[in-house]
Design a protein around this motif. Sequence first.
Motif, PDB file in Angstrom:
ATOM      1  N   GLY A 316       0.786  -1.176  -0.024  1.00 36.98           N
ATOM      2  CA  GLY A 316      -0.064  -0.135   0.112  1.00 36.98           C
ATOM      3  C   GLY A 316       0.957   1.230   0.073  1.00 36.98           C
ATOM      4  O   GLY A 316       2.088   1.218  -0.196  1.00 36.98           O
ATOM      5  N   MET A 317       0.347   2.209   0.392  1.00 35.39           N
ATOM      6  CA  MET A 317       0.950   3.736   0.161  1.00 35.39           C
ATOM      7  C   MET A 317       2.061   3.702   1.179  1.00 35.39           C
ATOM      8  O   MET A 317       2.919   4.446   0.967  1.00 35.39           O
ATOM      9  CB  MET A 317      -0.143   4.809   0.575  1.00 35.39           C
ATOM     10  N   ASN A 318       2.151   2.900   2.102  1.00 33.39           N
ATOM     11  CA  ASN A 318       3.129   2.818   3.356  1.00 33.39           C
ATOM     12  C   ASN A 318       4.339   2.057   3.085  1.00 33.39           C
ATOM     13  O   ASN A 318       5.019   1.435   3.890  1.00 33.39           O
ATOM     14  CB  ASN A 318       2.654   2.605   4.916  1.00 33.39           C
ATOM     15  N   ALA A 319       4.298   1.291   1.760  1.00 35.76           N
ATOM     16  CA  ALA A 319       5.217   0.298   1.587  1.00 35.76           C
ATOM     17  C   ALA A 319       6.572   0.713   1.786  1.00 35.76           C
ATOM     18  O   ALA A 319       7.313  -0.137   2.368  1.00 35.76           O
ATOM     19  CB  ALA A 319       5.160  -0.086  -0.107  1.00 35.76           C
ATOM     20  N   LYS A 320       7.010   1.852   1.327  1.00 35.39           N
ATOM     21  CA  LYS A 320       8.569   2.306   1.830  1.00 35.39           C
ATOM     22  C   LYS A 320       8.731   2.317   2.824  1.00 35.39           C
ATOM     23  O   LYS A 320       9.927   1.913   3.558  1.00 35.39           O
ATOM     24  CB  LYS A 320       8.613   3.730   0.896  1.00 35.39           C
ATOM     25  N   GLU A 324      11.719   0.012   4.978  1.00 36.86           N
ATOM     26  CA  GLU A 324      12.544   0.684   5.949  1.00 36.86           C
ATOM     27  C   GLU A 324      12.472   0.096   7.426  1.00 36.86           C
ATOM     28  O   GLU A 324      13.567   0.150   7.732  1.00 36.86           O
ATOM     29  CB  GLU A 324      12.546   2.199   5.870  1.00 36.86           C
ATOM     30  N   LYS A 325      11.311   0.044   7.976  1.00 36.75           N
ATOM     31  CA  LYS A 325      11.132  -0.491   9.165  1.00 36.75           C
ATOM     32  C   LYS A 325      11.566  -1.920   9.161  1.00 36.75           C
ATOM     33  O   LYS A 325      12.251  -2.313  10.280  1.00 36.75           O
ATOM     34  CB  LYS A 325       9.643  -0.251   9.695  1.00 36.75           C
ATOM     35  N   LEU A 326      11.236  -2.700   8.389  1.00 38.20           N
ATOM     36  CA  LEU A 326      11.815  -4.155   8.471  1.00 38.20           C
ATOM     37  C   LEU A 326      13.519  -4.152   8.120  1.00 38.20           C
ATOM     38  O   LEU A 326      14.119  -4.933   8.963  1.00 38.20           O
ATOM     39  CB  LEU A 326      11.391  -4.972   7.360  1.00 38.20           C
ATOM     40  N   LEU A 327      13.929  -3.325   7.453  1.00 37.45           N
ATOM     41  CA  LEU A 327      15.470  -2.968   7.080  1.00 37.45           C
ATOM     42  C   LEU A 327      16.217  -2.793   8.513  1.00 37.45           C
ATOM     43  O   LEU A 327      17.053  -3.274   8.709  1.00 37.45           O
ATOM     44  CB  LEU A 327      15.660  -1.913   6.111  1.00 37.45           C
ATOM     45  N   ALA A 328      15.522  -1.720   9.201  1.00 31.98           N
ATOM     46  CA  ALA A 328      16.075  -1.356  10.363  1.00 31.98           C
ATOM     47  C   ALA A 328      15.934  -2.636  11.444  1.00 31.98           C
ATOM     48  O   ALA A 328      16.595  -2.494  12.506  1.00 31.98           O
ATOM     49  CB  ALA A 328      15.237  -0.091  11.100  1.00 31.98           C
ATOM     50  N   LYS A 329      15.253  -3.664  11.192  1.00 35.01           N
ATOM     51  CA  LYS A 329      15.079  -4.863  12.098  1.00 35.01           C
ATOM     52  C   LYS A 329      16.150  -5.805  11.419  1.00 35.01           C
ATOM     53  O   LYS A 329      15.702  -7.057  11.984  1.00 35.01           O
ATOM     54  CB  LYS A 329      13.822  -5.313  12.450  1.00 35.01           C
ATOM     55  N   GLY A 330      16.755  -5.698  10.512  1.00 26.19           N
ATOM     56  CA  GLY A 330      17.471  -6.791   9.857  1.00 26.19           C
ATOM     57  C   GLY A 330      16.859  -7.448   8.714  1.00 26.19           C
ATOM     58  O   GLY A 330      17.613  -8.703   8.561  1.00 26.19           O
ATOM     59  N   VAL A 331      15.817  -7.172   8.217  1.00 29.89           N
ATOM     60  CA  VAL A 331      15.327  -7.942   7.019  1.00 29.89           C
ATOM     61  C   VAL A 331      15.499  -7.138   5.933  1.00 29.89           C
ATOM     62  O   VAL A 331      14.795  -5.977   5.994  1.00 29.89           O
ATOM     63  CB  VAL A 331      13.838  -8.333   7.551  1.00 29.89           C
ATOM     64  N   ILE A 332      15.925  -7.429   4.878  1.00 34.00           N
ATOM     65  CA  ILE A 332      16.187  -6.778   3.613  1.00 34.00           C
ATOM     66  C   ILE A 332      15.189  -7.574   2.532  1.00 34.00           C
ATOM     67  O   ILE A 332      15.334  -8.547   2.184  1.00 34.00           O
ATOM     68  CB  ILE A 332      17.583  -6.935   3.089  1.00 34.00           C
ATOM     69  N   LEU A 333      14.459  -6.412   2.300  1.00 37.22           N
ATOM     70  CA  LEU A 333      13.419  -6.721   1.080  1.00 37.22           C
ATOM     71  C   LEU A 333      14.083  -5.742   0.001  1.00 37.22           C
ATOM     72  O   LEU A 333      14.830  -4.765  -0.117  1.00 37.22           O
ATOM     73  CB  LEU A 333      12.102  -6.323   1.496  1.00 37.22           C
ATOM     74  N   ARG A 334      13.045  -5.844  -1.179  1.00 32.42           N
ATOM     75  CA  ARG A 334      13.492  -4.735  -2.301  1.00 32.42           C
ATOM     76  C   ARG A 334      12.148  -3.755  -2.557  1.00 32.42           C
ATOM     77  O   ARG A 334      11.148  -4.504  -2.908  1.00 32.42           O
ATOM     78  CB  ARG A 334      13.508  -5.737  -3.610  1.00 32.42           C
ATOM     79  N   TYR A 335      12.415  -2.677  -2.422  1.00 33.64           N
ATOM     80  CA  TYR A 335      11.439  -1.849  -2.438  1.00 33.64           C
ATOM     81  C   TYR A 335      10.941  -1.484  -3.882  1.00 33.64           C
ATOM     82  O   TYR A 335      11.933  -1.714  -4.821  1.00 33.64           O
ATOM     83  CB  TYR A 335      11.624  -0.381  -1.746  1.00 33.64           C
ATOM     84  N   GLY A 336       9.612  -1.506  -4.224  1.00 33.31           N
ATOM     85  CA  GLY A 336       9.358  -1.555  -5.662  1.00 33.31           C
ATOM     86  C   GLY A 336       9.348  -0.180  -6.372  1.00 33.31           C
ATOM     87  O   GLY A 336       9.015  -0.153  -7.399  1.00 33.31           O
ATOM     88  N   GLY A 337       9.887   0.795  -5.681  1.00 31.85           N
ATOM     89  CA  GLY A 337       9.750   2.278  -6.270  1.00 31.85           C
ATOM     90  C   GLY A 337      10.558   2.209  -7.784  1.00 31.85           C
ATOM     91  O   GLY A 337      10.331   3.042  -8.682  1.00 31.85           O
ATOM     92  N   ALA A 338      11.806   1.511  -7.667  1.00 35.12           N
ATOM     93  CA  ALA A 338      12.719   1.434  -8.899  1.00 35.12           C
ATOM     94  C   ALA A 338      11.806   1.105  -9.995  1.00 35.12           C
ATOM     95  O   ALA A 338      12.090   1.516 -11.227  1.00 35.12           O
ATOM     96  CB  ALA A 338      13.932   0.687  -8.491  1.00 35.12           C
ATOM     97  N   TRP A 339      10.939   0.168 -10.060  1.00 33.15           N
ATOM     98  CA  TRP A 339      10.060  -0.226 -11.191  1.00 33.15           C
ATOM     99  C   TRP A 339       8.876   0.599 -11.364  1.00 33.15           C
ATOM    100  O   TRP A 339       8.081  -0.040 -12.083  1.00 33.15           O
ATOM    101  CB  TRP A 339       9.814  -1.785 -10.761  1.00 33.15           C
ATOM    102  N   GLY A 340       8.655   1.537 -10.681  1.00 35.05           N
ATOM    103  CA  GLY A 340       7.554   2.157 -10.765  1.00 35.05           C
ATOM    104  C   GLY A 340       6.283   1.687 -10.010  1.00 35.05           C
ATOM    105  O   GLY A 340       5.312   2.020 -10.369  1.00 35.05           O
ATOM    106  N   LEU A 341       6.594   0.998  -9.053  1.00 36.46           N
ATOM    107  CA  LEU A 341       5.781   0.255  -8.014  1.00 36.46           C
ATOM    108  C   LEU A 341       5.789   0.697  -6.745  1.00 36.46           C
ATOM    109  O   LEU A 341       6.204  -0.164  -5.812  1.00 36.46           O
ATOM    110  CB  LEU A 341       5.911  -1.281  -8.216  1.00 36.46           C
ATOM    111  N   PRO A 342       5.396   1.817  -6.336  1.00 34.78           N
ATOM    112  CA  PRO A 342       5.661   2.362  -4.949  1.00 34.78           C
ATOM    113  C   PRO A 342       4.958   1.847  -4.010  1.00 34.78           C
ATOM    114  O   PRO A 342       5.203   1.825  -2.749  1.00 34.78           O
ATOM    115  CB  PRO A 342       5.443   3.784  -5.335  1.00 34.78           C
ATOM    116  N   ASP A 343       4.004   1.033  -4.092  1.00 33.49           N
ATOM    117  CA  ASP A 343       3.050   0.348  -3.381  1.00 33.49           C
ATOM    118  C   ASP A 343       3.394  -0.939  -2.921  1.00 33.49           C
ATOM    119  O   ASP A 343       2.658  -1.641  -1.940  1.00 33.49           O
ATOM    120  CB  ASP A 343       1.421   0.273  -3.932  1.00 33.49           C
ATOM    121  N   TYR A 344       4.523  -1.588  -3.815  1.00 41.40           N
ATOM    122  CA  TYR A 344       4.886  -3.018  -3.549  1.00 41.40           C
ATOM    123  C   TYR A 344       6.355  -3.121  -3.040  1.00 41.40           C
ATOM    124  O   TYR A 344       7.274  -2.014  -3.071  1.00 41.40           O
ATOM    125  CB  TYR A 344       4.909  -3.552  -5.009  1.00 41.40           C
TER     126      TYR A 344
END
Length: 370
Positions: A316-320, A324-344
């Motif tokens: 959703g709109m809070n995807a980024k 970032e909150k998961l990254l701060a807890k040591g879990v690395i995901l891939r944010y979709g903004g680079a693909w034009g998918l800011p909700d994913y």
Amino acid sequence: MYTDKKIQPRKALQHIQPYQPGKPIWEVQKELGIDRVIKLASNENPLGPSPKAVEAISASLLGINRYPDANATNLKKVIASHLQVQMQQIIPTNGADELITLISETFLEEGDEVIVPSPSFSEYDFGAHLMGAKVVHVPLGIHFEYDVEAIVSAVTERTKIIYICSPNNPTGTYLPKEQLQQLLDSLPEKVLVIFDGAYSHYAEAESYTNGLEFVTLGYPIIVLQTFSKIYGLAGIRIGFGVALEEIVQSILKVKEPFNVNMLAQEGAVAALADREHIQKSQEINKLGREWLYRAFSNLGLHYIESMSNFILVKIGMNAKDVYEKLLAKGVILRYGGAWGLPDYVRISVGTPEENAILIGLISSTLQNED
């Protein structure tokens, strides 16, 4: 000190942005001062490398004072036998990324057009822009499915290359065999199709094709494969392409002579024969993917069913913020903004333990967001 800005880069570089990889584990550990980091950002094999590949690499270490076989003869022989193609139809490269660049250098002139369904792997754009070619993006459908008619409609007199990533990164969707046949039959003979099958070992749909049968049938298609995913050899960078011999011969004219190092060649040969590791990797991915589907559904999160080892999830709109909150807890995901998918976010399938930790953290993070 030289300050006059007279040395100018090529104009084509104005359209190129450096590739942004997922954060490495060591960097997150250093930033956060933590020991355990779960990386689910780069679609790597959570089981690790093929044990047979590790053994073969270890046995080859004392030979690294010698240059590798520039032709990768033994590797091509093994691949040819494995895929039932001719050795002359195979070109090993320093990862599939290098092959994308080599294809661009071989076939593209300034002003040519390259069609890329979107969103997809950013290196396709990079290779085109590097040679001053124009990238024509054709959007995927509302469910991220391929639209063959839209792709064909985008073809012009200047079209040189069409990229098809199947299963597609980052969506996990694929192009069925019948539709690939339709696409190939609809194109002018001068258009080259690049079929990126990096994730083909994970695809289970009956209608899926890895594209190799169309090479055998004589179509102008190059099938890309990698040892970075199912084989777990991302760290030594090795991939290969399969195509008609005359296409391969053209690409060889721009290839560096020692592009695939000795350890990569030896590891790849051993990995191809490690059926146990391949099967285990496929099994843990299938079970993990299905488990994550259920967990996402329980959390009320929409996801795209995947034929790969990752899942595109709509936060959703809070995807980024969640990323970032998961990254701060040591879990690395891939944010979709680079693909034009800011909700994913794109989430690689991990081990059962990693998947469970991920879901627990997403659940608690989403609850705190409410």
